[in-house]
Design an enzyme around this catalytic site. Structure first.
Site: not given
Ligand SMILES: Cc1cc2nc3c(=O)[nH]c(=O)nc-3n(C[C@H](O)[C@H](O)[C@H](O)COP(=O)(O)OP(=O)(O)OC[C@H]3O[C@@H](n4cnc5c(N)ncnc54)[C@H](O)[C@@H]3O)c2cc1C
Ligand code: FES
Ligand code: FES
Length: 1364
Positions: A83, A291, A834, A912, A1300
């Site tokens: 997703c 990511g 429900e 209930r 339940e």
């Molecule tokens: C379900 C879920 C759980 C999470 N749990 C945590 C958690 O427990 N702890 C936590 O800290 N975070 C958490 N996060 C946040 C997120 O996962 C992290 O911040 C993650 O490391 C972001 O990395 P990405 O590669 O996915 O970033 P992206 O979404 O790909 O990019 C994020 C931002 O960084 C910028 N960017 C990326 N690389 C560079 C670069 N080299 N130079 C300049 N800009 C750059 C992008 O342009 C964008 O603006 C969570 C997110 C989700 C969705």
């Molecule tokens: S639909 Fe829930 S993690 Fe992707």
């Protein structure tokens, strides 16, 4: 076709953008840059991958992605969330979905088979995600994983049905190291032939590993290991080999991509840093993406539009991981999983003292998101997002990390991490710059770095507060002096906060208690938060900053213990503050008899759909194909809690892409009101809106995204009116739903309070928060017309198809006979589907009918949570009189529930609660009354337990308080007041066949209560900062619908000439195993195998006027109705059967057919001997009671409020179970769901308590900040028993209802927590009773453990804010 521009001289140009899915090559056309992988998979018909949340929080969309890493010359296999993965991010990779693993035709993969056969799938919506997480783990490990690895790998997958234990048991068999332990010899282990790769997932040879050639090229580390074979899950029906990693992808070179998407989006994938920099200079606003776990949330949930994405996943300079003399260098594109692996290797190779920071990072990553997110999320993405709750940023800052930045011209500069974060999501990075890498220096001798994090839920949750702390000690003049320090907090401000004053106060000081004291005082000046700071929980968050520092002080002191001249050794009892959490693998045991009746009844059969669910082939509403004429609907919702609608401007929507129609109240062809008890709810608001999220209209468009876009363009003007946003406000304003006052009484309460028998009287209040259903499958409905609109048909995710039929007919002005609702299965309901689902069917029917086109309405998770109502919050006010011994004499109780803006089922839910507010206790004088509050929130609704748990929780609160008053254990008070055989309940019903005492005695023995009590007391004496607590809780749950007329059930049984039987009944399968149990009843009755009975769907044109599938009564009712039909058929067949000429059922049926016997029968059942009159307050509302009892033992960290359940022991009287495996599944699922209600799940609404949330809005509207239990919240030891030899003559086959009743037993966890808190408070000198509201989240636990660290911010009886 996708255009691939060859920008790289050194890369061979492939022709097209490609992707392999389940071994099949797909060409990726250009123009899809806006799509996620999930959307694409579902569009191409692979609907086994589910959409549960769309924000990476539930794991329902998990797939395995494989690619060939040209550096290591190995295939990399990873679980990811489809997703959040942009479609083009997996270009050139192999995607495997549950359908690709195994299927019904070709056999199940062992992972699937094991999950199905061990009852690990109930509703099945989460199931393909679990299968893929497990499978990816097996494919990615060279040796079978450990049990701990398995549990960790599942932390990103949520299941709302099973309670996880059976899933863990199903997967545990793959955690094997010794063949002999697991093999029954049926499938011999296979020795790999030379160079052959053995897949850990099947134990068979497979070609997913590297080829011989690549092995030779690489270091040979891919050598196969000894194969394993499986006993009953041997995969013998899994005939095909594993789908291999496509060899073409090994040879294929990665190439530059430049592709487009809807709305002008560009997706560019450069392969070299210089091209990244080029692109950055060409498109300064371009977003680098790795990511997409942050960007995905921003674009999809926050609706931010970014025109250009530069995918830097394949840029070598951004993916470096190097060790040098001064420290480690980490490329900004490195994924969190890779970082962790790398650092683990580093700490093995370097001196211990050098890697203190590395260890802290590894430890923090343990609690960083789930595996799927960690596999794709990057270091740079985390840093550049600059989230104030980033888990890593405080550590980079504390550990003197430097960030290397490069601009478009290639100029490089370094900056200290602590200088990089400028403000809320603002960093020191120009639009012409990117982050290149992070450098973390080695720590010096006597330099220590430590991580801290406290979240709502330990696993896969973002931090409430986290920290990175470093101190460098040097010996100076015979003392250990702080020569450098850095304390950084996340979650206490808009940016990771450097505690400047504290750092200053530490440097130059001796490491001793005085330093500790001064630092704790200084910290309070560093961390400043206003009372209504965003995120709330201000007192808790502030006290965590002190707790963390205290822990750091102890931890460093402990590290230093034994050093020359170091005098701050940590007392043994204080070590409990710094022991890191370690969870053992879950051990479950299930104890039940199998009193088999006939061929199937009583047997622990597997859920009938389990094998379809594990392969992703089981279809849910949204999986139904729609055809090209189909439209998607999106809701136009109120943004105000109470307002007059002044004007609606829909011109923006009408010119939106793909727009097909928009409809408001004036367009409704029939009647614009619905409601199950009173029709007080408009389908589309006409003049006034009474909650945020009320439906004003609906838009339909060609795609879901286009429909949502159009809906956002509708402009509504409001005149805001005053809103009632809590029970307290409602009671003050006397804002109750009309005719919702209810009262029950017995004896003379006032007289009893005055009498001298009544030694003590207590008064108090109980606040109980609501709970979101969080069924994994969101509300969905699919409506289409037939015969030019003369008939309307729908497939819906509902527990009440008949209500869908009724409301759709009503809203369209059609007779019910022209409207059909079908339900195949639900991805969970729990009461949330429900009555609230009817509403959405009515909404979708309007455009479908008017436009004569099929319309699908599937709610996004946030909308679903915001608009579809929850478990009611309750407020209870009690006055209880009792003797010095603790015998209860009189109860005066007022109860209010938060009904929201329509009555829905709130009145029967309140009733209930009133019926059950005695739980299992004999109370001679009782007066209970209550009203349903009208508030400006979405209508609250049914949820497993239907008000009973709330009513009982109030009771157990005052029971626990009596115990404190008379200085006895709550268990003694409970037992002393038990009802018994013949007791007359407050509403006049006589207690019969009461198994309460038997259950209680058996439980006491089974959990070894007295022994555990003494062990817990001993533990508490020895540990100052960790406390354990225990509790035993009984329950009694009345079975029957509140309204007499609803206690009826119909069924249709058809016998075919091949001897198979098709059963249809009015009940809905939502994972609870209803169909399986009913089919077992039919099979036993005809004495045929279960496999000869089939139940296809529930349909209003087969069985009319069915009651909703609810009240736990469906097996009783539909089982009896089916039995009735079977008996009719048997009676018709009897004359032929008595001839005894038939050797099989098939032959008998054939003979009957030839004799023109009608082989179709309608069965019917009404529940006898029930009825109640609210005017007199007397009657016999329940057919019988299901009794149960549970024990729980917990451990809390008093400094942070963290807790875990060490043991749970649950016992229920379920009569002669029709299917004990399904019943155990219901108990475990209900218990864990109940644990969520009592300790994890908190709804935060925009009310007086949460001023930082807009009025009437729900803050906790997704898995990101609403935390249901995850796999790691399961009690370490989880025992479930069914009472033996206790037949129930009041239900079919002597069984009892189960859905339940066990839910409330999870309150044993709540009271065990309270028990532990009592022990903590005693150590701080607080001995009296104190309030603890439900849920007992870390915030409430920590603040109740009042001590020196909470004292600056709150009093010992502080009550954290709660939306009720
Ligand atoms: C379900 C879920 C759980 C999470 N749990 C945590 C958690 O427990 N702890 C936590 O800290 N975070 C958490 N996060 C946040 C997120 O996962 C992290 O911040 C993650 O490391 C972001 O990395 P990405 O590669 O996915 O970033 P992206 O979404 O790909 O990019 C994020 C931002 O960084 C910028 N960017 C990326 N690389 C560079 C670069 N080299 N130079 C300049 N800009 C750059 C992008 O342009 C964008 O603006 C969570 C997110 C989700 C969705
Ligand atoms: S639909 Fe829930 S993690 Fe992707
Ligand atoms: S079986 Fe897991 S959510 Fe239903």
């Amino acid at each position: 076709m996708g255009s691939l521009i060859n920008k790289e001289n050194d890369v061979k140009e492939p022709k097209d953008a490609i992707l392999y899915i389940n071994g099949v090559l797909k060409l990726l056309p250009n123009g899809l840059a806006h799509l996620t992988l999930l959307e694409y998979l579902r569009d191409v018909g692979l609907t086994g991958t589910k959409l549960g949340c769309g924000e990476g929080g539930c794991g329902a969309c998990t797939v395995m992605v494989s690619y060939f890493d040209h550096n290591s010359k190995k295939c990399v296999h990873q679980a990811i969330n489809a997703c959040l993965a942009p479609l083009y991010s997996v270009e050139g990779m192999h995607v495997l979905t549950a359908e690709g693993l195994g299927n019904r035709k070709f056999g199940l993969h062992p992972v699937q088979e094991s999950l199905a056969s061990r009852h690990g799938s109930q509703c099945g919506f989460c199931t393909p995600g679990f299968v893929m997480s497990m499978y990816a783990l097996l494919r990615s490990t060279k040796t079978p994983p450990t049990e701990e690895q398995i549990e960790e790998s599942l932390a990103g997958n949520l299941c709302r049905c099973t309670g996880y234990r059976p899933i863990l048991d199903a997967f545990r068999v793959f955690a094997k190291s010794n063949d002999l332990l697991y093999t029954n010899g049926s499938v011999p282990s296979q020795e790999p032939k030379d160079g052959e790769f053995i897949c850990p997932s099947t134990g068979k040879p497979c070609s997913c590993g590297p080829t011989q050639e690549t092995i030779n090229q690489a270091d040979g580390s891919c050598k196969g290991y000894k194969a394993v074979s499986y006993n009953e899950i041997d995969g013998s029906s899994y005939t095909n080999k594993e789908i291999i990693f496509p060899p073409q992808l090994i040879l294929r070179k990665t190439s530059y991509l430049s592709l487009n998407g809807f709305g002008g989006i560009k997706w560019i994938r450069p392969l070299l840093l210089k091209h990244v920099l080029d692109l950055k200079s060409r498109y300064p606003d371009a977003k680098l993406v790795v990511g997409n776990t942050e960007l995905g949330i921003e674009t999809r949930l926050k609706k931010i539009h970014y025109p250009v994405f530069v995918a830097v996943t394949h840029v070598p300079e951004l993916n470096i991981l190097t060790v040098n003399d001064d420290g480690v260098e980490i490329g900004a594109g490195v994924r969190i999983t890779e970082l962790r692996k790398f650092l683990k290797k580093v700490i093995e190779e370097r001196s211990v003292y050098e890697t203190s920071a590395c260890k802290a990072i590894i430890e923090q990553i343990k609690w960083f998101a789930g595996t799927q997110i960690r596999n794709v999320a990057s270091v740079g993405g985390n840093i550049c997002t600059a989230s104030p709750i980033s888990d890593l940023n405080p550590l980079w800052m504390a550990s003197r990390a430097k960030f290397r930045i490069v601009d478009c011209k290639g100029n490089v500069r370094d900056t200290l991490a602590e200088k990089f974060f400028l403000g809320y999501r603002k960093v020191d990075l120009g639009s012409n710059e990117i982050l290149l890498s992070v450098f973390v220096p080695w720590t010096r001798k006597f330099e220590f770095v430590k991580e801290f994090k406290q979240a709502h839920r330990r696993d896969d949750d973002i931090a409430l507060v986290n920290a990175g702390m470093r101190v460098y000690l040097e010996k100076h003049k015979q003392k250990w002096i702080v020569s450098d320090a850095c304390i950084v907090y996340g979650g206490v401000g808009p940016v990771s906060l450097l505690a400047v004053k504290t750092n200053g106060c530490l440097v130059g000081k001796e490491w001793n208690k005085e330093l500790l004291q001064n630092s704790l005082e200084t910290l309070q000046r560093d961390v400043l938060m206003s009372d209504d700071a965003p995120g709330g929980m201000v007192e808790f968050r502030k006290s965590l900053t002190l707790s963390f520092f205290f822990k750091f002080f102890l931890w460093v002191s402990h590290q230093m213990d034994g050093q020359d001249l170091f005098n701050e050794s940590v007392p043994v009892s204080h070590l409990s503050a710094i022991e890191s959490f370690h969870r053992p693998s879950v051990m479950g045991s299930q104890d039940y008899d199998v009193p088999k009746q006939g061929t199937a009844v009583g047997s622990p059969e597997v859920h009938m759909s389990a094998r379809l669910q594990v392969t992703g082939e089981a279809e849910y509403t949204d999986d139904t194909p729609m055809g090209p004429a189909g439209l998607h609907a999106a809701l136009i919702l109120s943004k105000k809690p109470h307002a007059r609608l002044l004007s609606i401007n829909d011109s923006g929507a009408r010119s939106s892409p793909g727009f097909a129609g928009i409809f408001f109240a004036k367009d409704i062809p029939g009647y614009n009101s619905t409601g199950p008890v009173v029709e007080d709810e408009e389908v589309f608001a006409s003049e006034i809106v009474t909650c945020v999220g009320q439906v004003i209209g609906v838009v339909v468009a060609d795609t879901h995204e286009n429909a949502k876009l159009a809906a956002r363009k509708v402009n509504v003007e409001y005149e805001v009116l005053p809103a009632i946003l809590s029970i307290e406000d409602a009671v003050k304003a006397k804002s109750f739903h009309p005719n919702s006052y209810r009262a029950l009484s017995k004896g003379d309460v006032d007289l009893c309070f005055k009498s001298d028998k009544c030694h003590k009287i207590i008064e108090g209040e109980v606040h109980i928060g609501g709970q979101e259903h969080f069924y994994l499958e969101p509300q969905s409905t699919f409506v289409w017309t037939m015969d030019g609109g003369n008939e309307v048909h729908m497939i819906s995710s509902t527990q009440a198809p008949q209500k869908h039929q009724k409301y759709v007919a009503q809203v369209l002005g059609l007779p019910m006979s022209k409207v059909v609702c079908k339900v195949k299965r639900l991805g969970g309901g729990f009461g949330g589907k429900e009555t609230r689902s009817d509403f959405f069917a009515a909404v979708a029917a309007v455009p479908a009918y008017i436009l004569n086109r099929p319309v699908k309405l599937v709610l996004d998770r946030d909308i679903d949570m915001m608009v579809s109502g929850q478990r009611h919050s309750f407020f209870g006010k009690y006055k209880v009189g009792f003797t010095n011994e603790g015998k209860v004499l009189a109860l005066d109780l007022e109860i209010y529930n938060n009904g929201g803006n329509s009555l829905d089922l709130s009145l029967p839910i309140l009733e209930r609660a009133l019926y059950h507010s005695d739980n299992v206790y004999e109370i001679p004088h009782v007066r209970v009354n209550g009203s349903v509050c009208f508030t400006n929130y979405p209508s609250n609704t049914a949820f497993r337990g239907f008000g009973v748990p709330q009513g009982m929780l109030v009771t157990e609160n005052w029971i626990q308080r009596i115990a404190m008053e008379v200085k006895k254990s709550p268990e003694e008070i409970r037992e002393l007041n038990f009802i018994s055989e013949g007791s007359i309940l407050r509403y006049g019903q006589r207690v019969e066949d009461c198994t309460l005492q038997r259950l209680w005695d058996q439980l006491k023995k089974s959990c070894n209560f007295l022994k555990v009590r003494s062990e817990v007391d001993k533990f508490n004496l020895c540990n100052r900062w960790k406390k354990r607590g225990i509790a035993m809780i009984p329950t009694k749950f009345g079975i029957s619908f509140n309204r007499k007329f609803m206690n009826q059930a119909g069924a249709l049984v058809q016998v075919y000439t091949d001897g198979t039987v098709l059963v249809t009944h009015g009940g809905v399968e939502m994972g609870q195993g209803l169909r399986t149990k009913v089919a077992q009843i039919a099979a036993s009755e005809f004495e045929i195998p279960l496999s000869s009975v089939f139940i296809s769907e529930t349909s209003t044109d087969k069985v009319p006027n069915a009651s909703p599938t609810a009240a736990s009564a469906s097996s009783d009712m539909y089982g009896a109705a089916v039995l009735d039909a079977c008996k009719q058929l048997k009676a018709r067949m009897e004359p032929i059967a008595t001839l005894k000429k038939h050797t099989s059922f098939e032959k008998l049926v054939n003979a009957c057919y030839l004799e023109r016997v009608d082989l179709s029968a309608h069965g019917f059942y009404i529940v006898p001997d029930i009825g109640f009159n609210w005017t007199t307050g007397k009657g016999h509302p329940f057919r019988y009671f299901t009794y149960g009892a549970a024990f729980a033992e917990v451990e809390i960290d008093t400094l942070t409020g963290d807790f875990h359940t060490r043991a749970a022991d649950v016992i229920l009287d379920l009569g002669f179970s029709i299917n004990p495996a399904i019943d155990v599944g219901q108990i475990e699922g209900a218990f864990v769901q109940g644990m969520g209600w009592v300790a994890l799940e908190e709804l935060k609404w925009g009310d007086d308590a949460h001023k930082w949330v807009p009025p009437g809005c729900l803050f906790t509207c997704g898995p990101g900040n609403y935390k249901i239990p995850s796999v790691n919240d399961v009690p370490f030891k989880f025992k479930v028993s069914l009472l033996k030899d206790a037949p129930n003559d009041k239900a079919v086959h002597s069984s009892k209802a189960v859905g339940e009743p066990p839910f409330f037993l999870a309150s044993s966890v709540f009271f065990a927590i309270k028990d532990a808190i009592i022990a903590a408070r005693v150590e701080s000198g607080s001995h009296g009773w104190f309030p603890l509201d439900n849920p007992a989240t870390p915030e409430r636990i920590r603040m109740a453990c009042a001590d020196d660290f909470t004292a600056p911010f709150s009093k010992p009886d502080f009550r954290p804010k709660l939306s009720v």
